[in-house]
Motif scaffolding. Structure first.
Motif, PDB file in Angstrom:
ATOM      1  N   LEU A  47       0.842  -1.194   0.000  1.00 21.22           N
ATOM      2  CA  LEU A  47       0.000   0.000   0.000  1.00 21.22           C
ATOM      3  C   LEU A  47       0.876   1.243   0.000  1.00 21.22           C
ATOM      4  CD1 LEU A  47      -2.779   1.465   0.468  1.00 21.22           C
ATOM      5  CD2 LEU A  47      -2.320   1.245   2.928  1.00 21.22           C
ATOM      6  N   ASP A  48       0.510   2.228  -0.802  1.00 16.52           N
ATOM      7  CA  ASP A  48       1.100   3.561  -0.721  1.00 16.52           C
ATOM      8  C   ASP A  48       0.012   4.479  -0.181  1.00 16.52           C
ATOM      9  OD1 ASP A  48       2.452   5.916  -0.906  1.00 16.52           O
ATOM     10  OD2 ASP A  48       2.810   5.829  -3.063  1.00 16.52           O
ATOM     11  N   ALA A  49       0.124   4.845   1.093  1.00 14.14           N
ATOM     12  CA  ALA A  49      -0.893   5.655   1.766  1.00 14.14           C
ATOM     13  C   ALA A  49      -0.572   7.128   1.566  1.00 14.14           C
ATOM     14  CB  ALA A  49      -0.932   5.316   3.252  1.00 14.14           C
ATOM     15  N   GLY A  50      -1.457   7.833   0.868  1.00 12.65           N
ATOM     16  CA  GLY A  50      -1.173   9.194   0.453  1.00 12.65           C
ATOM     17  C   GLY A  50      -0.341   9.186  -0.815  1.00 12.65           C
ATOM     18  N   SER A  51      -0.755   8.395  -1.761  1.00 14.12           N
ATOM     19  CA  SER A  51       0.041   8.090  -2.950  1.00 14.12           C
ATOM     20  C   SER A  51       0.096   9.218  -3.966  1.00 14.12           C
ATOM     21  CB  SER A  51      -0.535   6.847  -3.649  1.00 14.12           C
ATOM     22  OG  SER A  51      -1.872   7.102  -4.067  1.00 14.12           O
ATOM     23  N   GLY A  52      -0.771  10.221  -3.835  1.00 14.14           N
ATOM     24  CA  GLY A  52      -0.872  11.191  -4.918  1.00 14.14           C
ATOM     25  C   GLY A  52      -1.266  10.466  -6.192  1.00 14.14           C
ATOM     26  N   ALA A  53      -0.537  10.712  -7.271  1.00  8.54           N
ATOM     27  CA  ALA A  53      -0.827  10.071  -8.553  1.00  8.54           C
ATOM     28  C   ALA A  53      -0.051   8.778  -8.768  1.00  8.54           C
ATOM     29  CB  ALA A  53      -0.539  11.045  -9.686  1.00  8.54           C
ATOM     30  N   GLY A  54       0.594   8.276  -7.712  1.00 13.11           N
ATOM     31  CA  GLY A  54       1.236   6.971  -7.806  1.00 13.11           C
ATOM     32  C   GLY A  54       2.623   6.960  -8.395  1.00 13.11           C
ATOM     33  N   ALA A  55       3.251   8.140  -8.550  1.00 12.16           N
ATOM     34  CA  ALA A  55       4.567   8.186  -9.182  1.00 12.16           C
ATOM     35  C   ALA A  55       5.619   7.455  -8.358  1.00 12.16           C
ATOM     36  CB  ALA A  55       4.988   9.631  -9.412  1.00 12.16           C
ATOM     37  N   ASN A  56       5.549   7.558  -7.036  1.00 10.76           N
ATOM     38  CA  ASN A  56       6.505   6.823  -6.216  1.00 10.76           C
ATOM     39  C   ASN A  56       6.357   5.318  -6.388  1.00 10.76           C
ATOM     40  OD1 ASN A  56       8.188   8.719  -4.736  1.00 10.76           O
ATOM     41  ND2 ASN A  56       6.321   9.393  -3.726  1.00 10.76           N
ATOM     42  N   MET A  57       5.124   4.844  -6.466  1.00 13.74           N
ATOM     43  CA  MET A  57       4.904   3.402  -6.657  1.00 13.74           C
ATOM     44  C   MET A  57       5.560   2.923  -7.941  1.00 13.74           C
ATOM     45  SD  MET A  57       1.057   2.409  -5.384  1.00 13.74           S
ATOM     46  CE  MET A  57       0.225   3.329  -6.665  1.00 13.74           C
ATOM     47  N   LEU A  58       5.486   3.735  -8.980  1.00 15.78           N
ATOM     48  CA  LEU A  58       6.066   3.345 -10.260  1.00 15.78           C
ATOM     49  C   LEU A  58       7.548   3.044 -10.124  1.00 15.78           C
ATOM     50  CD1 LEU A  58       5.577   3.081 -13.350  1.00 15.78           C
ATOM     51  CD2 LEU A  58       6.214   5.497 -13.527  1.00 15.78           C
ATOM     52  N   HIS A  59       8.254   3.832  -9.309  1.00 17.48           N
ATOM     53  CA  HIS A  59       9.697   3.672  -9.170  1.00 17.48           C
ATOM     54  C   HIS A  59      10.088   2.723  -8.042  1.00 17.48           C
ATOM     55  CE1 HIS A  59      10.299   6.732 -12.172  1.00 17.48           C
ATOM     56  NE2 HIS A  59       9.572   7.590 -11.479  1.00 17.48           N
ATOM     57  N   LEU A  60       9.151   2.383  -7.174  1.00 18.86           N
ATOM     58  CA  LEU A  60       9.427   1.417  -6.112  1.00 18.86           C
ATOM     59  C   LEU A  60       9.045  -0.002  -6.515  1.00 18.86           C
ATOM     60  CD1 LEU A  60       7.991   3.446  -3.080  1.00 18.86           C
ATOM     61  CD2 LEU A  60      10.414   2.962  -3.507  1.00 18.86           C
ATOM     62  N   ALA A  61       8.194  -0.131  -7.523  1.00 17.26           N
ATOM     63  CA  ALA A  61       7.568  -1.421  -7.816  1.00 17.26           C
ATOM     64  C   ALA A  61       8.555  -2.500  -8.221  1.00 17.26           C
ATOM     65  CB  ALA A  61       6.506  -1.246  -8.910  1.00 17.26           C
ATOM     66  N   ASP A  62       9.679  -2.140  -8.866  1.00 17.17           N
ATOM     67  CA  ASP A  62      10.589  -3.191  -9.289  1.00 17.17           C
ATOM     68  C   ASP A  62      11.370  -3.798  -8.118  1.00 17.17           C
ATOM     69  OD1 ASP A  62      12.201  -1.024  -8.828  1.00 17.17           O
ATOM     70  OD2 ASP A  62      13.329  -1.177 -10.700  1.00 17.17           O
ATOM     71  N   LEU A  63      11.239  -3.219  -6.918  1.00 16.12           N
ATOM     72  CA  LEU A  63      11.779  -3.882  -5.728  1.00 16.12           C
ATOM     73  C   LEU A  63      11.058  -5.202  -5.471  1.00 16.12           C
ATOM     74  CD1 LEU A  63      12.074  -0.923  -3.173  1.00 16.12           C
ATOM     75  CD2 LEU A  63      13.954  -2.090  -4.341  1.00 16.12           C
ATOM     76  N   TYR A  64       9.773  -5.216  -5.780  1.00 17.41           N
ATOM     77  CA  TYR A  64       8.923  -6.378  -5.534  1.00 17.41           C
ATOM     78  C   TYR A  64       8.070  -6.618  -6.782  1.00 17.41           C
ATOM     79  CZ  TYR A  64      10.270  -4.533  -1.006  1.00 17.41           C
ATOM     80  OH  TYR A  64      10.998  -4.008   0.038  1.00 17.41           O
ATOM     81  N   PRO A  65       8.659  -7.187  -7.824  1.00 16.84           N
ATOM     82  CA  PRO A  65       7.981  -7.270  -9.124  1.00 16.84           C
ATOM     83  C   PRO A  65       6.734  -8.132  -9.136  1.00 16.84           C
ATOM     84  CG  PRO A  65      10.042  -8.507  -9.140  1.00 16.84           C
ATOM     85  CD  PRO A  65      10.035  -7.721  -7.868  1.00 16.84           C
ATOM     86  N   ASN A  66       6.582  -9.021  -8.163  1.00 19.58           N
ATOM     87  CA  ASN A  66       5.404  -9.885  -8.134  1.00 19.58           C
ATOM     88  C   ASN A  66       4.314  -9.377  -7.208  1.00 19.58           C
ATOM     89  OD1 ASN A  66       6.591 -11.828  -9.902  1.00 19.58           O
ATOM     90  ND2 ASN A  66       7.770 -12.649  -8.186  1.00 19.58           N
ATOM     91  N   ALA A  67       4.521  -8.219  -6.601  1.00 17.35           N
ATOM     92  CA  ALA A  67       3.552  -7.690  -5.643  1.00 17.35           C
ATOM     93  C   ALA A  67       2.427  -6.942  -6.358  1.00 17.35           C
ATOM     94  CB  ALA A  67       4.235  -6.760  -4.655  1.00 17.35           C
ATOM     95  N   ARG A  68       1.294  -6.902  -5.706  1.00 14.74           N
ATOM     96  CA  ARG A  68       0.170  -6.092  -6.141  1.00 14.74           C
ATOM     97  C   ARG A  68       0.188  -4.801  -5.336  1.00 14.74           C
ATOM     98  NH1 ARG A  68      -3.654  -5.775 -10.361  1.00 14.74           N
ATOM     99  NH2 ARG A  68      -5.008  -4.059  -9.721  1.00 14.74           N
ATOM    100  N   TRP A  69       0.167  -3.647  -6.027  1.00 14.90           N
ATOM    101  CA  TRP A  69       0.306  -2.348  -5.390  1.00 14.90           C
ATOM    102  C   TRP A  69      -1.017  -1.600  -5.384  1.00 14.90           C
ATOM    103  CZ3 TRP A  69       5.126  -0.063  -3.811  1.00 14.90           C
ATOM    104  CH2 TRP A  69       6.227  -0.910  -3.993  1.00 14.90           C
ATOM    105  N   THR A  70      -1.312  -0.954  -4.257  1.00 16.24           N
ATOM    106  CA  THR A  70      -2.519  -0.137  -4.123  1.00 16.24           C
ATOM    107  C   THR A  70      -2.133   1.254  -3.658  1.00 16.24           C
ATOM    108  OG1 THR A  70      -3.911  -2.045  -3.569  1.00 16.24           O
ATOM    109  CG2 THR A  70      -4.733   0.132  -2.946  1.00 16.24           C
ATOM    110  N   GLY A  71      -2.585   2.258  -4.372  1.00 13.79           N
ATOM    111  CA  GLY A  71      -2.377   3.641  -3.966  1.00 13.79           C
ATOM    112  C   GLY A  71      -3.686   4.251  -3.510  1.00 13.79           C
ATOM    113  N   VAL A  72      -3.656   4.943  -2.378  1.00 14.45           N
ATOM    114  CA  VAL A  72      -4.847   5.593  -1.830  1.00 14.45           C
ATOM    115  C   VAL A  72      -4.537   7.065  -1.595  1.00 14.45           C
ATOM    116  CG1 VAL A  72      -6.439   5.724   0.122  1.00 14.45           C
ATOM    117  CG2 VAL A  72      -5.730   3.502  -0.754  1.00 14.45           C
ATOM    118  N   ASP A  73      -5.412   7.929  -2.089  1.00 15.89           N
ATOM    119  CA  ASP A  73      -5.229   9.368  -1.884  1.00 15.89           C
ATOM    120  C   ASP A  73      -6.596  10.031  -1.862  1.00 15.89           C
ATOM    121  OD1 ASP A  73      -2.660  11.324  -2.045  1.00 15.89           O
ATOM    122  OD2 ASP A  73      -4.456  12.351  -2.787  1.00 15.89           O
ATOM    123  N   LEU A  74      -6.672  11.151  -1.144  1.00 14.91           N
ATOM    124  CA  LEU A  74      -7.928  11.875  -1.015  1.00 14.91           C
ATOM    125  C   LEU A  74      -8.261  12.698  -2.259  1.00 14.91           C
ATOM    126  CD1 LEU A  74     -10.123  12.314   1.181  1.00 14.91           C
ATOM    127  CD2 LEU A  74      -8.832  14.325   1.927  1.00 14.91           C
TER     128      LEU A  74
END
Length: 241
Positions: A47-74
């Motif tokens: 989970l990326d809590a307070g993800s904004g538009a998910g840009a951080n997830m894009l660059h963190l995702a290859d740390l865990y290539p088989n994981a499912r990522w969820t971004g939540v933002d208001l």
């Protein structure tokens, strides 16, 4: 007459730039996560809590290539931007309130949770952290403004953004690291690891008088980061649930 640009438009431009090139803090966060979670089983859900538009997830995702990522933002505009940019087979973007994560997502749903540059902009950070820990089963990794003192500093900044942008009114809070550690342990966390982040590039001071980021060098060669008139003491914190 110059066009007035809203804070939302300003944030969208920031996230679009982050899609193309990760910030230095994101690169350092990747390294912190790799070192801190070395030897751990890779997470299946993140989970990326307070993800904004998910840009951080894009660059963190290859740390865990088989994981499912969820971004939540208001912010609905930023969430929609993330849906346009991120692969839906790996990333889910949702509109949600960090103060109600357990109700919205379910308890202990994620192996790992990131909170990147979010808590200092929330007045009720204790409630947000409690909710992050409630939905996380293993680790919560945070990048936030902390100070190694017993004092919390609640700062409200009002003014105009750079250029023709509209007025803004935001928190830039610096929280006590010892008090934060005690709070997390009081919620049942097993361990809290903290490490200061020092940016590794020099940034010129902007001449527009707004809240742009810049650095100053100390006599011993360290870089101090500022935004407008405020010092920005960034720390990485890992909370083992």
């Amino acid at each position: 007459m110059s066009r007035s640009v809203s804070p939302v438009t300003d944030r969208i431009a920031w996230h679009c730039a982050q899609y193309a090139e990760p910030k230095r803090s994101t690169i350092a966060l990747r390294d912190f996560a790799t070192r801190t979670l070395a030897g751990e089983d890779p997470p299946a859900t993140v989970l990326d809590a307070g993800s904004g538009a998910g840009a951080n997830m894009l660059h963190l995702a290859d740390l865990y290539p088989n994981a499912r990522w969820t971004g939540v933002d208001l912010n609905e505009d930023l969430v929609e931007l993330g849906r346009e940019h991120l692969d839906p087979s790996r990333f889910t973007m949702s509109v949600g309130n960090l103060l109600c994560l357990e109700q919205q997502l379910g308890a202990k749903r994620f192996d790992l949770c990131f909170s990147v540059m979010t808590l200092s902009w929330i007045a009720d950070y204790e409630r947000a952290v409690q909710q992050m820990l409630a939905v996380t089963g293993r680790w919560l990794l945070i990048l936030n403004l902390f100070a190694d003192t017993d004092l919390d500093a609640f700062t409200r900044v009002r003014g105009r953004r750079a250029g023709p942008y509209q007025e803004f009114d935001e928190h830039y809070n610096v929280y006590s690291l010892p008090r934060f550690r005690e709070f997390c342990l009081g919620l049942g966390a097993n361990e809290v690891i903290a490490e200061p982040f020092e940016i590794d590039v020099d940034l010129p001071r902007p001449d527009h008088g707004g809240m742009g980021t810049w650095t100053e060098r100390t006599e011993d060669g360290r870089r101090l980061q500022f935004s407008g008139p405020l010092a920005m003491p960034w720390w990485f914190v890992a909370v083992r649930v």
